[in-house]
Design a protein around this motif. Structure first.
Motif, PDB file in Angstrom:
ATOM      1  N   MET A 839       0.815  -1.205   0.000  1.00  0.00           N
ATOM      2  CA  MET A 839       0.000   0.000   0.000  1.00  0.00           C
ATOM      3  C   MET A 839       0.853   1.261   0.000  1.00  0.00           C
ATOM      4  O   MET A 839       0.571   2.239  -0.714  1.00  0.00           O
ATOM      5  N   LEU A 840       1.902   1.239   0.808  1.00  0.00           N
ATOM      6  CA  LEU A 840       2.781   2.404   0.842  1.00  0.00           C
ATOM      7  C   LEU A 840       3.471   2.617  -0.499  1.00  0.00           C
ATOM      8  O   LEU A 840       3.648   3.758  -0.939  1.00  0.00           O
ATOM      9  N   ALA A 841       3.860   1.517  -1.160  1.00  0.00           N
ATOM     10  CA  ALA A 841       4.479   1.639  -2.480  1.00  0.00           C
ATOM     11  C   ALA A 841       3.512   2.251  -3.481  1.00  0.00           C
ATOM     12  O   ALA A 841       3.887   3.133  -4.269  1.00  0.00           O
ATOM     13  N   GLU A 842       2.254   1.823  -3.443  1.00  0.00           N
ATOM     14  CA  GLU A 842       1.254   2.374  -4.355  1.00  0.00           C
ATOM     15  C   GLU A 842       0.987   3.848  -4.050  1.00  0.00           C
ATOM     16  O   GLU A 842       0.795   4.652  -4.947  1.00  0.00           O
ATOM     17  N   PHE A 843       0.969   4.186  -2.748  1.00  0.00           N
ATOM     18  CA  PHE A 843       0.763   5.583  -2.371  1.00  0.00           C
ATOM     19  C   PHE A 843       1.918   6.457  -2.869  1.00  0.00           C
ATOM     20  O   PHE A 843       1.711   7.607  -3.279  1.00  0.00           O
ATOM     21  N   LYS A 844       3.111   5.889  -2.851  1.00  0.00           N
ATOM     22  CA  LYS A 844       4.292   6.609  -3.326  1.00  0.00           C
ATOM     23  C   LYS A 844       4.350   6.639  -4.849  1.00  0.00           C
ATOM     24  O   LYS A 844       5.121   7.389  -5.439  1.00  0.00           O
ATOM     25  N   GLY A 845       3.514   5.794  -5.504  1.00  0.00           N
ATOM     26  CA  GLY A 845       3.520   5.747  -6.963  1.00  0.00           C
ATOM     27  C   GLY A 845       4.668   4.945  -7.529  1.00  0.00           C
ATOM     28  O   GLY A 845       5.148   5.240  -8.636  1.00  0.00           O
ATOM     29  N   MET A 846       5.109   3.936  -6.799  1.00  0.00           N
ATOM     30  CA  MET A 846       6.252   3.140  -7.227  1.00  0.00           C
ATOM     31  C   MET A 846       5.882   1.669  -7.255  1.00  0.00           C
ATOM     32  O   MET A 846       4.953   1.223  -6.589  1.00  0.00           O
ATOM     33  N   GLU A 847       6.664   0.901  -8.040  1.00  0.00           N
ATOM     34  CA  GLU A 847       6.588  -0.544  -7.976  1.00  0.00           C
ATOM     35  C   GLU A 847       7.299  -1.028  -6.705  1.00  0.00           C
ATOM     36  O   GLU A 847       8.067  -0.279  -6.089  1.00  0.00           O
ATOM     37  N   ILE A 848       7.048  -2.285  -6.325  1.00  0.00           N
ATOM     38  CA  ILE A 848       7.601  -2.820  -5.086  1.00  0.00           C
ATOM     39  C   ILE A 848       9.134  -2.740  -5.066  1.00  0.00           C
ATOM     40  O   ILE A 848       9.749  -2.290  -4.092  1.00  0.00           O
ATOM     41  N   LEU A 849       9.771  -3.156  -6.178  1.00  0.00           N
ATOM     42  CA  LEU A 849      11.234  -3.151  -6.225  1.00  0.00           C
ATOM     43  C   LEU A 849      11.789  -1.739  -6.140  1.00  0.00           C
ATOM     44  O   LEU A 849      12.750  -1.470  -5.413  1.00  0.00           O
ATOM     45  N   GLU A 850      11.160  -0.814  -6.877  1.00  0.00           N
ATOM     46  CA  GLU A 850      11.617   0.573  -6.860  1.00  0.00           C
ATOM     47  C   GLU A 850      11.429   1.190  -5.470  1.00  0.00           C
ATOM     48  O   GLU A 850      12.290   1.923  -4.966  1.00  0.00           O
ATOM     49  N   PHE A 851      10.304   0.865  -4.835  1.00  0.00           N
ATOM     50  CA  PHE A 851      10.037   1.409  -3.506  1.00  0.00           C
ATOM     51  C   PHE A 851      11.030   0.854  -2.479  1.00  0.00           C
ATOM     52  O   PHE A 851      11.450   1.555  -1.553  1.00  0.00           O
ATOM     53  N   SER A 852      11.400  -0.424  -2.627  1.00  0.00           N
ATOM     54  CA  SER A 852      12.374  -1.022  -1.711  1.00  0.00           C
ATOM     55  C   SER A 852      13.701  -0.287  -1.771  1.00  0.00           C
ATOM     56  O   SER A 852      14.348  -0.031  -0.742  1.00  0.00           O
ATOM     57  N   ARG A 853      14.103   0.080  -2.988  1.00  0.00           N
ATOM     58  CA  ARG A 853      15.359   0.823  -3.132  1.00  0.00           C
ATOM     59  C   ARG A 853      15.247   2.209  -2.493  1.00  0.00           C
ATOM     60  O   ARG A 853      16.190   2.704  -1.873  1.00  0.00           O
ATOM     61  N   TRP A 854      14.058   2.821  -2.616  1.00  0.00           N
ATOM     62  CA  TRP A 854      13.862   4.152  -2.029  1.00  0.00           C
ATOM     63  C   TRP A 854      13.939   4.080  -0.508  1.00  0.00           C
ATOM     64  O   TRP A 854      14.540   4.938   0.141  1.00  0.00           O
ATOM     65  N   VAL A 855      13.323   3.032   0.068  1.00  0.00           N
ATOM     66  CA  VAL A 855      13.333   2.888   1.529  1.00  0.00           C
ATOM     67  C   VAL A 855      14.761   2.744   2.049  1.00  0.00           C
ATOM     68  O   VAL A 855      15.130   3.316   3.079  1.00  0.00           O
ATOM     69  N   LEU A 856      15.586   1.985   1.340  1.00  0.00           N
ATOM     70  CA  LEU A 856      16.965   1.777   1.781  1.00  0.00           C
ATOM     71  C   LEU A 856      17.780   3.068   1.735  1.00  0.00           C
ATOM     72  O   LEU A 856      18.694   3.278   2.553  1.00  0.00           O
ATOM     73  N   SER A 857      17.463   3.941   0.791  1.00  0.00           N
ATOM     74  CA  SER A 857      18.248   5.174   0.623  1.00  0.00           C
ATOM     75  C   SER A 857      17.630   6.374   1.337  1.00  0.00           C
ATOM     76  O   SER A 857      18.301   7.389   1.527  1.00  0.00           O
ATOM     77  N   ALA A 858      16.360   6.279   1.771  1.00  0.00           N
ATOM     78  CA  ALA A 858      15.684   7.425   2.374  1.00  0.00           C
ATOM     79  C   ALA A 858      16.130   7.615   3.823  1.00  0.00           C
ATOM     80  O   ALA A 858      16.502   6.664   4.520  1.00  0.00           O
ATOM     81  N   SER A 859      16.059   8.871   4.275  1.00  0.00           N
ATOM     82  CA  SER A 859      16.388   9.191   5.664  1.00  0.00           C
ATOM     83  C   SER A 859      15.209   8.856   6.564  1.00  0.00           C
ATOM     84  O   SER A 859      14.073   8.727   6.098  1.00  0.00           O
ATOM     85  N   PRO A 860      15.446   8.705   7.871  1.00  0.00           N
ATOM     86  CA  PRO A 860      14.328   8.457   8.792  1.00  0.00           C
ATOM     87  C   PRO A 860      13.251   9.531   8.714  1.00  0.00           C
ATOM     88  O   PRO A 860      12.067   9.235   8.851  1.00  0.00           O
ATOM     89  N   PHE A 861      13.650  10.788   8.491  1.00  0.00           N
ATOM     90  CA  PHE A 861      12.673  11.865   8.378  1.00  0.00           C
ATOM     91  C   PHE A 861      11.764  11.646   7.174  1.00  0.00           C
ATOM     92  O   PHE A 861      10.539  11.834   7.259  1.00  0.00           O
ATOM     93  N   ASP A 862      12.365  11.253   6.037  1.00  0.00           N
ATOM     94  CA  ASP A 862      11.569  11.032   4.838  1.00  0.00           C
ATOM     95  C   ASP A 862      10.592   9.867   5.027  1.00  0.00           C
ATOM     96  O   ASP A 862       9.449   9.916   4.555  1.00  0.00           O
ATOM     97  N   ARG A 863      11.041   8.839   5.730  1.00  0.00           N
ATOM     98  CA  ARG A 863      10.147   7.703   5.960  1.00  0.00           C
ATOM     99  C   ARG A 863       8.980   8.094   6.850  1.00  0.00           C
ATOM    100  O   ARG A 863       7.836   7.741   6.591  1.00  0.00           O
ATOM    101  N   GLU A 864       9.285   8.860   7.949  1.00  0.00           N
ATOM    102  CA  GLU A 864       8.214   9.289   8.838  1.00  0.00           C
ATOM    103  C   GLU A 864       7.241  10.211   8.119  1.00  0.00           C
ATOM    104  O   GLU A 864       6.028  10.149   8.330  1.00  0.00           O
ATOM    105  N   LYS A 865       7.760  11.051   7.251  1.00  0.00           N
ATOM    106  CA  LYS A 865       6.893  11.973   6.505  1.00  0.00           C
ATOM    107  C   LYS A 865       5.958  11.199   5.565  1.00  0.00           C
ATOM    108  O   LYS A 865       4.767  11.523   5.442  1.00  0.00           O
ATOM    109  N   LEU A 866       6.509  10.172   4.918  1.00  0.00           N
ATOM    110  CA  LEU A 866       5.672   9.354   4.043  1.00  0.00           C
ATOM    111  C   LEU A 866       4.544   8.697   4.835  1.00  0.00           C
ATOM    112  O   LEU A 866       3.389   8.676   4.404  1.00  0.00           O
ATOM    113  N   LEU A 867       4.865   8.182   6.021  1.00  0.00           N
ATOM    114  CA  LEU A 867       3.843   7.528   6.833  1.00  0.00           C
ATOM    115  C   LEU A 867       2.778   8.515   7.285  1.00  0.00           C
ATOM    116  O   LEU A 867       1.578   8.216   7.244  1.00  0.00           O
ATOM    117  N   ARG A 868       3.198   9.743   7.701  1.00  0.00           N
ATOM    118  CA  ARG A 868       2.219  10.758   8.129  1.00  0.00           C
ATOM    119  C   ARG A 868       1.311  11.156   6.977  1.00  0.00           C
ATOM    120  O   ARG A 868       0.087  11.269   7.130  1.00  0.00           O
TER     121      ARG A 868
END
Length: 877
Positions: A839-868
């Motif tokens: 669901m989070l990948a779809e909300f971000k507009g990414m495929e699962i593999l692309e979103f996984s790469r984003w999560v690994l490279s994103a900062s904790p702030f960016d992850r928390e912002k996505l969740l909010r």
């Protein structure tokens, strides 16, 4: 015109939200079931219901108490009232019946959930930028579930790539609806009066081949979902008129039966069909049948098979089906046999060398990857499991009555059976030939043989093997009810006379106990359970179910057995309905509707053969299969009469088998076939139980060969011994691995308990006449720990020892239950995390593999912002 058509399509109203991008808060209250389902089989569903769908493992959605009190203020207030709260552990209480005390759908405690009904956005089948735009009409799209939309896209990809394939969804997942939606999209139908004809679009007509019992179902579904199609039925007396209409381009979709196509194949194969669809495509499993050969003559490459049982008995059936929908997709027949069939079967032997197991695993994965190109296979658990309360499939081994055992033993001693058992032994006359090739090829003094060869005293070309099937039928009848082997009044006088001679032989001095050789006409005798082990168990089980408000489906393969069961139900005063081959087709649906709607109807008697397809009996939550079938799909289809979309209660299935009889071998062969299907089709890892290999004379093992069919199992628990032997092997391997890793004795004992069951439990089933029982899913799926309840034939043990054993078993049972619940919770949490991640990948507009790469490279702030942002979006909706 294309842009105007697209704009018009997007403006059409739809019934609900998209499951891929939108969420909603359900405001409907689910009706609480009258009785809670067993905890042992619903732990995963309960955890899924009690945990959040959307949050990380540290948080969950909860509706505030204020919101609960003001629940009538409207949906907007409900949405604004959602907030976070730290996760709380839910404590479960057990009563004496080991039932769940958690309430389902309590008023005011509505949970956020996916809406799996139709989306606002159109269902596009064509790729982005592709002209013309291919999409499903809004009138159909708004009523499709999520898995059905995926199925429609899969069918279109097959069509676009100009080859066929298999839609292999479980029964009840809407394969018919997905097909109609796919056809409507391909032919540009949108329900308007201005729609052009299929034939005016430059495409040919559609041919649908199906069993005759579901022709009316196809007509009604087209009328309900896509009435804009011109549908005709090529079946019955008006075939010539329909053929003329077809040649005059007045038919867009032609529906015919398998039997009609087998006869009229040359006529219909000459037409240039755009798409050919075979419903219940497993009917094409035999390459030597006239039907299969007729279907091979169809010219189009766009052949689609619909079936929930891709493989039923053997691997060659899998090849035949795929070689029809996509010729050459699995190579040649010989290549498939040598590269896939033989290695997979050899690797499943319990004593197979490790090298064979490794090769089988490699070939299995290779085959599964290949099949994915041509097949979409989904189960109820994967698609609508969250909408249902689960199913438990129990296999119950009922102790035969003493009279049944004596008759069964006399049957095994008949000259015909002994001839088959000793067929490979040297002949007594001193000849070097086998008995079946010399003096014992024919059995003139045998009752069964003499009737089969009444017109040919010298025997037939297949003697003595022509006796196998008749003898097996007699053994199964004895296992079910002794009345079944008596002469049938509907048979001709000569057969009745021979059956009377057979009855006299096998009953011997016990003939007076069953009222003589003639078929009994006494209502009280036929409804009595004293001489039938299965009916004694059924009597006590049904009394418990009826007292709790359960509704029961009771299946039998034999119409005569249904007659006996009907008298039994009348004697017990149960209200029931009945459906068999003699029930007119136009009355069947009304019987089903009356049973579903009437609270007074308690039991539905159904013939496994005439129960057919399309029966939706979701009001029943108990299913009894009185006699097993050699083909496992028959029993599974019977279960699915109740366990399908719309079922609101937990379904419990009971398959009744005669302990120590041929039916144990029937069931173990079912296990063998189901496991082989799971390996080849789904790529699962299955426990290796058996030494036997189908179609392999070198490894007949315990399952195959005539000698096994007529083996005396009366002093054994055949199935139990096989399962227990494998279980013991797993325990020893587990202990040895723990010793090597230096685990302490206490830890070792606890670890082993978490992966096994206690050796012997209290014989709690003795009063029911049940000597052994287990859950089929524990045996079939995945080689996990089995949860069985066993009792032995010897029950005269010391009371003090019994009490101590019970206490020890209870302690182990509690430990095992705790371990199993932890494993179920972990499994449930993993599934939930996957859904949240998707669901989070779809909300971000990414495929699962692309979103996984984003999560690994994103900062904790960016992850928390996505969740909010995601949670704010949910609350706004």
């Amino acid at each position: 015109m294309t842009l105007l058509h697209t704009f018009k399509e997007t403006l059409k109203p739809c019934g609900s939200l998209s499951s891929s991008s939108l969420l909603r808060i359900s405001s409907t209250q689910e009706l609480e079931p009258p009785r809670k389902p067993p905890k042992s089989s619903l732990s995963q569903q309960l955890k899924r219901l009690d945990d959040s769908y959307f949050l990380s493992s540290k948080h969950e959605y909860k509706i505030s108490e204020t919101q609960v009190e003001d629940s009538n203020r409207g949906e907007d207030d409900h949405k604004r009232g959602i907030k976070f709260e730290e996760e709380k552990h839910v404590e479960e209480e057990e009563d004496e019946d080991d039932e769940i005390s958690i309430e389902f759908g309590r008023p005011g405690l509505n949970r956020a959930e996916f809406d799996y009904t139709g989306p606002y956005e159109p269902l596009l089948m064509s790729s982005i930028g592709e002209i013309p735009i291919i999409q499903v009409p809004a009138s159909i799209n708004c009523r499709l579930l999520e898995h059905q939309r995926e199925g429609v896209k899969f069918l279109y990809n097959l069509y676009k790539n100009n080859h066929g394939g298999i839609l292999g969804d479980d029964m009840g997942l809407g394969k018919t609806i997905q097909t109609i939606a796919f056809l409507a999209g391909v032919y540009g139908k949108d329900g308007d009066a201005s729609d052009t004809s299929v034939l005016d679009s430059g495409k040919g007509p559609v041919l649908i081949i199906c069993p005759s019992s579901v022709i009316n179902n196809w007509e009604s579904e087209f009328s309900r979902w896509a009435s804009f199609f011109k549908v005709s039925v090529y079946h019955g007396a008006n075939r010539d008129m329909i053929l003329e209409k077809l040649n005059a381009r007045g038919v867009e979709v032609l529906v015919t039966s398998f039997d009609t196509f087998r006869i009229q194949g040359p006529v219909l194969s000459g037409i240039n069909w755009e798409i050919v669809i075979a419903d219940e495509a497993h009917r094409l499993k035999n390459e030597k049948s006239k039907l299969y050969k007729a279907c091979l003559e169809i010219k189009t490459k766009k052949r689609i098979g619909l079936t929930g049982t891709v493989m039923q008995n053997k691997m060659s059936e899998l090849f035949n089906l795929f070689d029809w929908v996509a010729p050459g997709s699995l190579g040649t027949r010989e290549h498939f046999r040598e590269f896939y069939d033989v290695p997979l079967k050899q690797g499943q032997r319990v004593t197979a060398p490790e090298r064979f197991v490794q090769i089988a695993d490699q070939r299995k994965q290779h085959l599964v990857n290949l099949l994915r190109k041509y097949m979409l296979r989904r189960t109820k658990a994967e698609t609508i499991g969250h909408l249902m309360m689960g199913k438990e499939d129990n296999v119950v081994f009922c102790q035969m009555s003493q009279l049944q055992k004596r008759v069964y033993q006399r049957m095994l001693q008949l000259p015909e059976v002994q001839c088959l058992v000793n067929k490979d032994n040297p002949c007594d006359c001193g000849s070097p030939l086998k008995q079946s090739e010399c003096c014992r090829r024919i059995i003139p003094d045998g009752t069964i043989w003499s009737y089969l060869h009444r017109d040919n005293p010298d025997g037939c070309d297949s003697c003595p093997f022509c006796l196998v099937l008749p003898c097996l039928v007699k053994l199964q009848q004895i296992s079910n009810h002794l009345e079944l082997i008596k002469p049938n009044p509907r048979d001709d006088p000569e057969k009745q006379q021979k059956d009377a001679e057979f009855v006299t032989t096998v009953f011997g001095p016990d003939i007076d106990l069953v009222g003589g050789v003639s078929a009994s006409e006494s209502f009280m005798d036929l409804s009595d359970v004293k001489h039938c082990g299965k009916m004694r168990a059924l009597e006590k089980l049904m009394a418990s179910w009826i007292s709790k408000g359960d509704k029961i489906l009771l299946f039998s393969y034999s119409v005569r057995m249904l007659d006996i069961l009907e008298k039994f139900l009348i004697r017990k005063g149960y209200s029931f309905a009945r459906l068999d081959g003699s029930t007119p087709t136009n009355l069947r649906q009304s019987l089903v509707d009356d049973f579903n709607e009437s609270p007074s109807k308690q039991v539905f008697l159904i013939s496994t053969r005439a129960g057919g397809l399309g029966l939706n009996l979701v009001s029943a939550n108990r299913v009894v299969i009185f006699d097993p079938n050699w083909n496992p799909s028959h029993d599974l289809q019977a279960q699915d009469r109740s366990f399908r979309y719309g079922q609101k209660r937990h379904v419990v299935v009971f398959r009744l088998l005669g302990a120590g009889s041929l039916e144990e071998l029937v069931y173990t062969r079912q296990v063998y076939k189901q496991q082989l299907s799971n390996i080849a089709v789904a790529g699962k890892m299955e426990t290796r139980y058996f030494e036997g290999v189908q179609d392999c004379k070198e490894f007949k093992g315990e399952l195959f060969g005539i000698s096994n069919l007529f083996r005396d199992l009366s002093e054994k628990l055949f199935t139990s011994e096989i399962v227990e032997l494998r279980k013991d092997s797993n325990i020893h391997e587990k202990k040895r691995s723990l010793v090597e890793t230096g685990v302490s004795e206490d830890e070792k004992e606890e670890e082993v308990l978490c992966s096994s069951k206690p050796e012997t439990e209290k014989p709690v089933l003795k009063d029911l006449g049940i000597v052994y029982a287990h859950r089929n899913e524990d045996i079939i799926n995945g080689g996990g720990a089995t949860t069985t309840t066993t009792t032995t034939y010897q029950t005269s043990q010391n009371n003090n020892d019994d009490d101590e054993n019970v206490k020890r078993a209870d302690r182990k049972k509690n430990k095992r239950k705790s371990c199993r619940e932890e494993e179920d919770m972990a499994s449930s949490n993993r599934e939930e995390k996957r859904e949240k991640y998707k669901m989070l990948a779809e909300f971000k507009g990414m495929e699962i593999l692309e979103f996984s790469r984003w999560v690994l490279s994103a900062s904790p702030f960016d992850r928390e912002k996505l969740l909010r942002d995601f949670l704010e979006r949910v609350i706004q909706l």
